[in-house]
Scaffold this motif. Structure first.
Motif, PDB file in Angstrom:
ATOM      1  N   TYR A 159       0.563  -1.051  -0.177  1.00 55.87           N
ATOM      2  CA  TYR A 159       0.102  -0.278  -0.089  1.00 55.87           C
ATOM      3  C   TYR A 159       1.035   1.384  -0.154  1.00 55.87           C
ATOM      4  CZ  TYR A 159      -3.909  -2.682   0.992  1.00 55.87           C
ATOM      5  OH  TYR A 159      -4.348  -4.090   0.879  1.00 55.87           O
ATOM      6  N   GLY A 160       0.598   2.316  -0.928  1.00 51.62           N
ATOM      7  CA  GLY A 160       1.608   3.152  -0.901  1.00 51.62           C
ATOM      8  C   GLY A 160       3.418   2.934  -1.144  1.00 51.62           C
ATOM      9  N   ASP A 161       4.200   3.659   0.244  1.00 49.42           N
ATOM     10  CA  ASP A 161       5.805   3.272   0.037  1.00 49.42           C
ATOM     11  C   ASP A 161       5.728   2.159   0.816  1.00 49.42           C
ATOM     12  OD1 ASP A 161       4.494   4.808   1.922  1.00 49.42           O
ATOM     13  OD2 ASP A 161       5.840   6.806   1.582  1.00 49.42           O
ATOM     14  N   HIS A 162       4.753   1.345   1.571  1.00 48.20           N
ATOM     15  CA  HIS A 162       4.617   0.498   2.328  1.00 48.20           C
ATOM     16  C   HIS A 162       4.180  -0.711   1.690  1.00 48.20           C
ATOM     17  CE1 HIS A 162       6.698   3.792   5.374  1.00 48.20           C
ATOM     18  NE2 HIS A 162       7.038   2.897   5.933  1.00 48.20           N
ATOM     19  N   HIS A 163       4.462  -1.510   2.919  1.00 46.60           N
ATOM     20  CA  HIS A 163       4.240  -2.799   2.575  1.00 46.60           C
ATOM     21  C   HIS A 163       3.068  -3.584   4.082  1.00 46.60           C
ATOM     22  CE1 HIS A 163       6.786  -3.812  -0.991  1.00 46.60           C
ATOM     23  NE2 HIS A 163       5.763  -5.051  -1.584  1.00 46.60           N
ATOM     24  N   LEU A 164       2.038  -4.328   3.845  1.00 45.71           N
ATOM     25  CA  LEU A 164       1.445  -4.629   5.215  1.00 45.71           C
ATOM     26  C   LEU A 164       1.760  -5.920   5.274  1.00 45.71           C
ATOM     27  CD1 LEU A 164      -2.421  -2.585   4.692  1.00 45.71           C
ATOM     28  CD2 LEU A 164       0.098  -1.582   6.723  1.00 45.71           C
ATOM     29  N   VAL A 165       2.698  -6.311   6.423  1.00 45.02           N
ATOM     30  CA  VAL A 165       3.239  -7.810   6.299  1.00 45.02           C
ATOM     31  C   VAL A 165       2.130  -8.205   7.724  1.00 45.02           C
ATOM     32  CG1 VAL A 165       5.136  -9.422   7.657  1.00 45.02           C
ATOM     33  CG2 VAL A 165       5.350  -6.925   5.615  1.00 45.02           C
ATOM     34  N   VAL A 166       1.517  -9.666   7.644  1.00 49.74           N
ATOM     35  CA  VAL A 166       0.885  -9.854   8.146  1.00 49.74           C
ATOM     36  C   VAL A 166       1.037 -11.239   8.877  1.00 49.74           C
ATOM     37  CG1 VAL A 166      -1.260 -11.251   9.026  1.00 49.74           C
ATOM     38  CG2 VAL A 166      -1.848  -9.359   8.001  1.00 49.74           C
ATOM     39  N   GLY A 167       1.536 -11.133  10.671  1.00 48.78           N
ATOM     40  CA  GLY A 167       2.403 -13.105  10.597  1.00 48.78           C
ATOM     41  C   GLY A 167       1.253 -13.865  12.004  1.00 48.78           C
ATOM     42  N   ARG A 168       1.344 -14.774  11.891  1.00 53.90           N
ATOM     43  CA  ARG A 168       1.015 -15.419  12.447  1.00 53.90           C
ATOM     44  C   ARG A 168       2.230 -16.227  13.367  1.00 53.90           C
ATOM     45  NH1 ARG A 168      -3.308 -19.771  13.086  1.00 53.90           N
ATOM     46  NH2 ARG A 168      -3.847 -19.024  10.707  1.00 53.90           N
ATOM     47  N   VAL A 169       1.791 -15.743  15.234  1.00 55.37           N
ATOM     48  CA  VAL A 169       2.535 -15.960  16.273  1.00 55.37           C
ATOM     49  C   VAL A 169       2.871 -17.664  16.123  1.00 55.37           C
ATOM     50  CG1 VAL A 169       2.965 -15.262  18.509  1.00 55.37           C
ATOM     51  CG2 VAL A 169       1.771 -13.133  16.918  1.00 55.37           C
ATOM     52  N   ALA A 170       3.955 -17.527  15.897  1.00 55.88           N
ATOM     53  CA  ALA A 170       4.256 -18.883  16.340  1.00 55.88           C
ATOM     54  C   ALA A 170       5.654 -19.359  17.753  1.00 55.88           C
ATOM     55  CB  ALA A 170       5.668 -19.455  15.555  1.00 55.88           C
ATOM     56  N   ALA A 171       5.739 -18.113  18.419  1.00 52.36           N
ATOM     57  CA  ALA A 171       6.366 -18.410  19.907  1.00 52.36           C
ATOM     58  C   ALA A 171       6.247 -16.734  20.366  1.00 52.36           C
ATOM     59  CB  ALA A 171       7.981 -18.507  19.337  1.00 52.36           C
ATOM     60  N   VAL A 172       6.595 -16.799  21.516  1.00 54.17           N
ATOM     61  CA  VAL A 172       6.681 -15.452  22.378  1.00 54.17           C
ATOM     62  C   VAL A 172       6.973 -15.706  23.127  1.00 54.17           C
ATOM     63  CG1 VAL A 172       4.407 -15.749  23.471  1.00 54.17           C
ATOM     64  CG2 VAL A 172       4.340 -13.045  22.670  1.00 54.17           C
ATOM     65  N   HIS A 173       7.479 -14.216  24.115  1.00 52.41           N
ATOM     66  CA  HIS A 173       8.230 -13.839  25.593  1.00 52.41           C
ATOM     67  C   HIS A 173       7.601 -12.275  25.668  1.00 52.41           C
ATOM     68  CE1 HIS A 173      10.732 -13.893  28.417  1.00 52.41           C
ATOM     69  NE2 HIS A 173      11.154 -12.843  28.349  1.00 52.41           N
ATOM     70  N   VAL A 174       7.449 -12.472  27.140  1.00 54.80           N
ATOM     71  CA  VAL A 174       7.008 -11.048  27.615  1.00 54.80           C
ATOM     72  C   VAL A 174       8.052 -11.123  29.090  1.00 54.80           C
ATOM     73  CG1 VAL A 174       5.149  -9.402  28.762  1.00 54.80           C
ATOM     74  CG2 VAL A 174       4.385 -11.482  26.436  1.00 54.80           C
ATOM     75  N   GLY A 175       8.523 -10.481  29.140  1.00 57.86           N
ATOM     76  CA  GLY A 175       8.948  -9.333  30.154  1.00 57.86           C
ATOM     77  C   GLY A 175       8.506  -8.473  31.182  1.00 57.86           C
ATOM     78  N   GLY A 176       9.173  -8.017  31.940  1.00 54.97           N
ATOM     79  CA  GLY A 176       8.834  -6.389  32.354  1.00 54.97           C
ATOM     80  C   GLY A 176       9.798  -5.493  32.105  1.00 54.97           C
ATOM     81  N   GLY A 177       9.015  -4.002  32.616  1.00 61.00           N
ATOM     82  CA  GLY A 177       9.673  -3.120  31.897  1.00 61.00           C
ATOM     83  C   GLY A 177       8.603  -2.423  31.198  1.00 61.00           C
ATOM     84  N   ARG A 178       9.258  -1.088  30.938  1.00 62.71           N
ATOM     85  CA  ARG A 178       8.062   0.180  30.589  1.00 62.71           C
ATOM     86  C   ARG A 178       8.582   0.130  29.123  1.00 62.71           C
ATOM     87  NH1 ARG A 178       7.866   4.822  34.791  1.00 62.71           N
ATOM     88  NH2 ARG A 178      10.018   5.609  34.230  1.00 62.71           N
ATOM     89  N   PRO A 179       7.989   0.251  27.674  1.00 60.74           N
ATOM     90  CA  PRO A 179       8.386   0.299  26.829  1.00 60.74           C
ATOM     91  C   PRO A 179       9.056   1.751  25.973  1.00 60.74           C
ATOM     92  CG  PRO A 179       5.981   0.913  27.637  1.00 60.74           C
ATOM     93  CD  PRO A 179       6.626   0.706  28.603  1.00 60.74           C
ATOM     94  N   LEU A 180       9.646   1.255  25.345  1.00 61.26           N
ATOM     95  CA  LEU A 180      10.092   2.587  24.568  1.00 61.26           C
ATOM     96  C   LEU A 180       9.170   3.356  23.181  1.00 61.26           C
ATOM     97  CD1 LEU A 180      12.189   4.750  23.389  1.00 61.26           C
ATOM     98  CD2 LEU A 180      12.951   3.077  22.341  1.00 61.26           C
TER      99      LEU A 180
END
Length: 199
Positions: A159-180
């Motif tokens: 779409y325009g100058d970018h591509h939409l990429v759809v990914g199916r989550v196969a592995a995930v890890h969630v830690g602690g802290g605050r986001p940038l």
């Protein structure tokens, strides 16, 4: 880092077929309006607050990656993520070729890492230099992120100058802290305390 988005209107009209009576008469005129210039649109996009992420993939000559601010959840069942990647990037080419990629949500302490992966003059080797990287499902994963997921590429559309990429989550890890965060063309952080979470 901001993704440029374009509204796409489906047209069901067939040559020689009459337009449906229910179509509003001003729709076509509105669609043909030139709209605001790119600079004004970029000003609007800059006001969108977003978490800063790094998307990585396995290239032919080693790991590739880029900083991305347009990433969002798409579905919980099945688990899908959506990322907007710049047209022509080597990371996008690797995502399409290898059909897998990783998304890293960065911590507030990782501004330098975000800048390194966003710099157009930094080579792939320089981006990964000094980072603790391991392979998960054949995809390079950076240690120390707030959270990460490895996705299998479901769909890629331009779409325009970018591509939409759809990914199916196969592995995930969630830690602690605050986001940038990224807002108004600069990094930012949350001011409220965030409880630690692990998973």
């Amino acid at each position: 880092m901001s993704a440029r988005l374009r509204l796409v209107t489906d047209r069901a009209a067939v040559a020689g077929a009459p337009s449906p009576a229910a179509d509003p008469p001003r729709e076509e005129a509105l669609h043909e309006e030139p709209g605001p210039g790119a600079a004004r649109c970029l000003g609007l996009y800059a006001k969108l607050a977003a978490g800063v992420t790094v998307v990585t993939a396995r290239g032919e000559d080693g790991p590739l990656g880029m900083t991305v601010s347009a990433v969002t959840s798409l579905s919980a069942r099945p688990p899908l993520l959506l990322a907007c990647l710049r047209d022509g990037s080597r990371t996008l080419a690797a995502v399409r070729a290898r059909r897998a990629f990783a998304v890293h949500l960065l911590r507030e302490e990782q501004q330098e890492l975000a800048g390194r992966f966003a710099s157009p003059t930094t080579t792939a080797a320089e981006r990964f230099a000094g980072t603790d990287t391991r392979q998960v499902l054949g995809v390079p994963v950076l240690a120390g992120a707030l959270a990460w997921s490895v996705c299998l590429t479901e769909d890629v559309r331009r779409y325009g100058d970018h591509h939409l990429v759809v990914g199916r989550v196969a592995a995930v890890h969630v830690g602690g802290g605050r986001p940038l965060l990224w807002h108004d063309r600069r990094f930012g952080v949350l001011t409220e305390p965030v409880p630690d979470a692990a998973g």
